[in-house]
Design a protein around this motif. Structure first.
Motif, PDB file in Angstrom:
ATOM      1  N   LEU A 135      -6.163 -17.061  13.139  1.00  0.00           N
ATOM      2  CA  LEU A 135      -6.543 -15.983  13.381  1.00  0.00           C
ATOM      3  C   LEU A 135      -5.234 -16.331  14.462  1.00  0.00           C
ATOM      4  O   LEU A 135      -4.337 -15.009  14.651  1.00  0.00           O
ATOM      5  CB  LEU A 135      -7.547 -15.770  14.540  1.00  0.00           C
ATOM      6  CG  LEU A 135      -9.053 -15.131  13.852  1.00  0.00           C
ATOM      7  CD1 LEU A 135      -9.358 -14.691  14.367  1.00  0.00           C
ATOM      8  CD2 LEU A 135      -7.817 -13.665  13.157  1.00  0.00           C
ATOM      9  N   LYS A 136      -4.916 -17.724  14.518  1.00  0.00           N
ATOM     10  CA  LYS A 136      -4.235 -18.040  15.233  1.00  0.00           C
ATOM     11  C   LYS A 136      -2.304 -18.351  13.909  1.00  0.00           C
ATOM     12  O   LYS A 136      -1.661 -17.116  14.721  1.00  0.00           O
ATOM     13  CB  LYS A 136      -3.924 -19.044  16.103  1.00  0.00           C
ATOM     14  CG  LYS A 136      -4.844 -19.277  17.336  1.00  0.00           C
ATOM     15  CD  LYS A 136      -5.393 -20.769  17.299  1.00  0.00           C
ATOM     16  CE  LYS A 136      -5.597 -21.126  18.437  1.00  0.00           C
ATOM     17  NZ  LYS A 136      -5.766 -22.300  19.519  1.00  0.00           N
TER      18      LYS A 136
ATOM     19  N   ASP B  51      -2.434 -16.140  11.511  1.00  0.00           N
ATOM     20  CA  ASP B  51      -2.307 -14.884  11.563  1.00  0.00           C
ATOM     21  C   ASP B  51      -1.198 -14.260  12.506  1.00  0.00           C
ATOM     22  O   ASP B  51      -0.769 -13.535  12.134  1.00  0.00           O
ATOM     23  CB  ASP B  51      -3.206 -13.743  11.261  1.00  0.00           C
ATOM     24  CG  ASP B  51      -4.271 -14.804  10.303  1.00  0.00           C
ATOM     25  OD1 ASP B  51      -3.483 -15.137   9.381  1.00  0.00           O
ATOM     26  OD2 ASP B  51      -5.172 -13.600   9.891  1.00  0.00           O
ATOM     27  N   LEU B  52      -1.891 -14.434  14.031  1.00  0.00           N
ATOM     28  CA  LEU B  52      -0.841 -13.918  14.884  1.00  0.00           C
ATOM     29  C   LEU B  52       0.113 -14.113  14.853  1.00  0.00           C
ATOM     30  O   LEU B  52       1.246 -13.378  15.196  1.00  0.00           O
ATOM     31  CB  LEU B  52      -1.817 -13.911  16.270  1.00  0.00           C
ATOM     32  CG  LEU B  52      -1.148 -13.698  17.238  1.00  0.00           C
ATOM     33  CD1 LEU B  52      -0.959 -12.319  17.392  1.00  0.00           C
ATOM     34  CD2 LEU B  52      -2.201 -14.177  18.963  1.00  0.00           C
ATOM     35  N   GLN B  53       0.395 -15.599  14.654  1.00  0.00           N
ATOM     36  CA  GLN B  53       2.131 -15.865  14.591  1.00  0.00           C
ATOM     37  C   GLN B  53       2.948 -15.212  12.849  1.00  0.00           C
ATOM     38  O   GLN B  53       4.611 -15.128  13.614  1.00  0.00           O
ATOM     39  CB  GLN B  53       2.452 -17.949  13.889  1.00  0.00           C
ATOM     40  CG  GLN B  53       3.527 -18.487  14.271  1.00  0.00           C
ATOM     41  CD  GLN B  53       3.678 -18.000  15.373  1.00  0.00           C
ATOM     42  OE1 GLN B  53       3.445 -18.136  16.598  1.00  0.00           O
ATOM     43  NE2 GLN B  53       5.280 -18.051  15.585  1.00  0.00           N
ATOM     44  N   SER B  54       2.273 -15.061  12.232  1.00  0.00           N
ATOM     45  CA  SER B  54       2.953 -14.424  11.461  1.00  0.00           C
ATOM     46  C   SER B  54       3.185 -12.740  11.941  1.00  0.00           C
ATOM     47  O   SER B  54       4.618 -12.294  11.436  1.00  0.00           O
ATOM     48  CB  SER B  54       2.131 -14.398   9.871  1.00  0.00           C
ATOM     49  OG  SER B  54       1.776 -15.444   9.117  1.00  0.00           O
ATOM     50  N   LEU B  55       2.242 -11.886  12.062  1.00  0.00           N
ATOM     51  CA  LEU B  55       2.465 -11.381  12.633  1.00  0.00           C
ATOM     52  C   LEU B  55       3.905 -11.293  13.727  1.00  0.00           C
ATOM     53  O   LEU B  55       4.573  -9.941  13.470  1.00  0.00           O
ATOM     54  CB  LEU B  55       1.562 -10.309  13.397  1.00  0.00           C
ATOM     55  CG  LEU B  55       0.467 -10.299  11.981  1.00  0.00           C
ATOM     56  CD1 LEU B  55      -0.859  -9.798  12.584  1.00  0.00           C
ATOM     57  CD2 LEU B  55       0.219  -8.586  11.492  1.00  0.00           C
ATOM     58  N   GLU B  56       3.574 -11.852  15.141  1.00  0.00           N
ATOM     59  CA  GLU B  56       4.473 -11.648  15.777  1.00  0.00           C
ATOM     60  C   GLU B  56       5.976 -12.079  15.089  1.00  0.00           C
ATOM     61  O   GLU B  56       7.204 -11.487  15.542  1.00  0.00           O
ATOM     62  CB  GLU B  56       4.274 -12.809  16.707  1.00  0.00           C
ATOM     63  CG  GLU B  56       3.125 -12.722  17.596  1.00  0.00           C
ATOM     64  CD  GLU B  56       2.658 -13.426  18.752  1.00  0.00           C
ATOM     65  OE1 GLU B  56       3.269 -15.050  18.131  1.00  0.00           O
ATOM     66  OE2 GLU B  56       2.841 -13.324  19.743  1.00  0.00           O
ATOM     67  N   GLU B  57       6.461 -12.841  13.926  1.00  0.00           N
ATOM     68  CA  GLU B  57       7.067 -13.892  13.252  1.00  0.00           C
ATOM     69  C   GLU B  57       8.363 -12.058  12.744  1.00  0.00           C
ATOM     70  O   GLU B  57       9.092 -11.874  12.800  1.00  0.00           O
ATOM     71  CB  GLU B  57       7.374 -14.327  12.935  1.00  0.00           C
ATOM     72  CG  GLU B  57       6.876 -16.067  13.468  1.00  0.00           C
ATOM     73  CD  GLU B  57       6.529 -16.857  12.194  1.00  0.00           C
ATOM     74  OE1 GLU B  57       6.602 -17.013  10.494  1.00  0.00           O
ATOM     75  OE2 GLU B  57       6.637 -18.083  12.055  1.00  0.00           O
ATOM     76  N   ALA B  58       7.239 -11.714  11.958  1.00  0.00           N
ATOM     77  CA  ALA B  58       6.918  -9.875  11.860  1.00  0.00           C
ATOM     78  C   ALA B  58       7.445  -8.702  12.383  1.00  0.00           C
ATOM     79  O   ALA B  58       8.868  -8.388  10.999  1.00  0.00           O
ATOM     80  CB  ALA B  58       5.712  -9.599  10.452  1.00  0.00           C
ATOM     81  N   SER B  59       7.188  -8.973  13.779  1.00  0.00           N
ATOM     82  CA  SER B  59       7.159  -8.505  14.167  1.00  0.00           C
ATOM     83  C   SER B  59       8.676  -8.935  14.715  1.00  0.00           C
ATOM     84  O   SER B  59       9.960  -7.402  14.976  1.00  0.00           O
ATOM     85  CB  SER B  59       6.753  -7.976  15.591  1.00  0.00           C
ATOM     86  OG  SER B  59       6.880  -7.043  16.777  1.00  0.00           O
TER      87      SER B  59
ATOM     88  N   GLU C 177     -16.257 -21.008  12.932  1.00  0.00           N
ATOM     89  CA  GLU C 177     -15.370 -21.112  13.972  1.00  0.00           C
ATOM     90  C   GLU C 177     -14.309 -21.184  14.494  1.00  0.00           C
ATOM     91  O   GLU C 177     -13.277 -20.377  14.250  1.00  0.00           O
ATOM     92  CB  GLU C 177     -16.353 -20.575  15.335  1.00  0.00           C
ATOM     93  CG  GLU C 177     -15.764 -19.608  16.635  1.00  0.00           C
ATOM     94  CD  GLU C 177     -15.511 -18.384  16.428  1.00  0.00           C
ATOM     95  OE1 GLU C 177     -14.995 -17.564  16.322  1.00  0.00           O
ATOM     96  OE2 GLU C 177     -16.887 -17.735  15.022  1.00  0.00           O
ATOM     97  N   ALA C 178     -13.939 -22.950  14.262  1.00  0.00           N
ATOM     98  CA  ALA C 178     -12.916 -23.127  14.524  1.00  0.00           C
ATOM     99  C   ALA C 178     -11.728 -22.365  13.598  1.00  0.00           C
ATOM    100  O   ALA C 178     -10.883 -22.392  13.825  1.00  0.00           O
ATOM    101  CB  ALA C 178     -12.439 -24.355  15.115  1.00  0.00           C
ATOM    102  N   ALA C 179     -12.532 -22.914  12.162  1.00  0.00           N
ATOM    103  CA  ALA C 179     -11.462 -22.730  11.460  1.00  0.00           C
ATOM    104  C   ALA C 179     -11.088 -21.269  11.723  1.00  0.00           C
ATOM    105  O   ALA C 179      -9.901 -20.584  10.407  1.00  0.00           O
ATOM    106  CB  ALA C 179     -11.842 -22.230   9.787  1.00  0.00           C
ATOM    107  N   LYS C 180     -11.998 -20.459  11.691  1.00  0.00           N
ATOM    108  CA  LYS C 180     -11.642 -18.959  11.712  1.00  0.00           C
ATOM    109  C   LYS C 180     -10.254 -18.651  13.144  1.00  0.00           C
ATOM    110  O   LYS C 180      -9.338 -18.096  13.072  1.00  0.00           O
ATOM    111  CB  LYS C 180     -13.107 -18.396  12.207  1.00  0.00           C
ATOM    112  CG  LYS C 180     -13.576 -17.722  11.086  1.00  0.00           C
ATOM    113  CD  LYS C 180     -15.056 -16.728  11.530  1.00  0.00           C
ATOM    114  CE  LYS C 180     -15.829 -16.931  10.132  1.00  0.00           C
ATOM    115  NZ  LYS C 180     -17.332 -15.967  10.734  1.00  0.00           N
TER     116      LYS C 180
END
Length: 123
Positions: free
Chosen positions: A83-84, A86-94, A76-79
């Protein structure tokens, strides 16, 4: 006199024989009691062994559950970490997309402004 002594001796022998029989029965009862105690002790030992085996099995199951829970927590900690990321990557892409969109809007505005200027010059 000899007959009396013989009769006394026979009486004592009979008393001794009766005492021996009583002692033999007492020894038999004692042996039976000891055997019963031995049997009971064996049963108690068997019950204790079964309880110990049951406790060991329960302890093993608890250890297994704890290991599984710990592994699940680590997963769960690894997930969460993924996820963090992935979220950071999505925010940067956005942010990049927003920047690209803003540049394109500026270019479109520039083209429209240039086209409007040409039109006015042509008129």
């Amino acid at each position: 006199k000899l007959l009396r002594e013989l009769a006394d001796a026979e009486g004592r022998a009979a008393e001794l024989a009766e005492g021996a029989r009583v002692a033999g029965r007492s020894m038999d009862r004692t042996a039976e009691e000891l055997q019963a105690q031995k049997d009971q002790s064996a049963m108690q030992t068997e019950e204790l062994a079964e309880r110990a085996a049951s406790w060991k099995q329960a302890e093993s199951e608890v250890d297994k559950r704890l290991r599984l829970e710990k592994a699940a927590e680590q997963d769960e900690a690894a997930k969460q970490a993924n996820l963090k990321e992935d979220l950071q990557s999505l925010e940067e892409a956005s942010e990049e997309r927003d920047s690209d969109l803003a540049r394109l809007c500026e270019q479109v505005d520039g083209f429209e402004s240039e086209r409007g200027t040409r039109r006015r010059e042509e008129e």
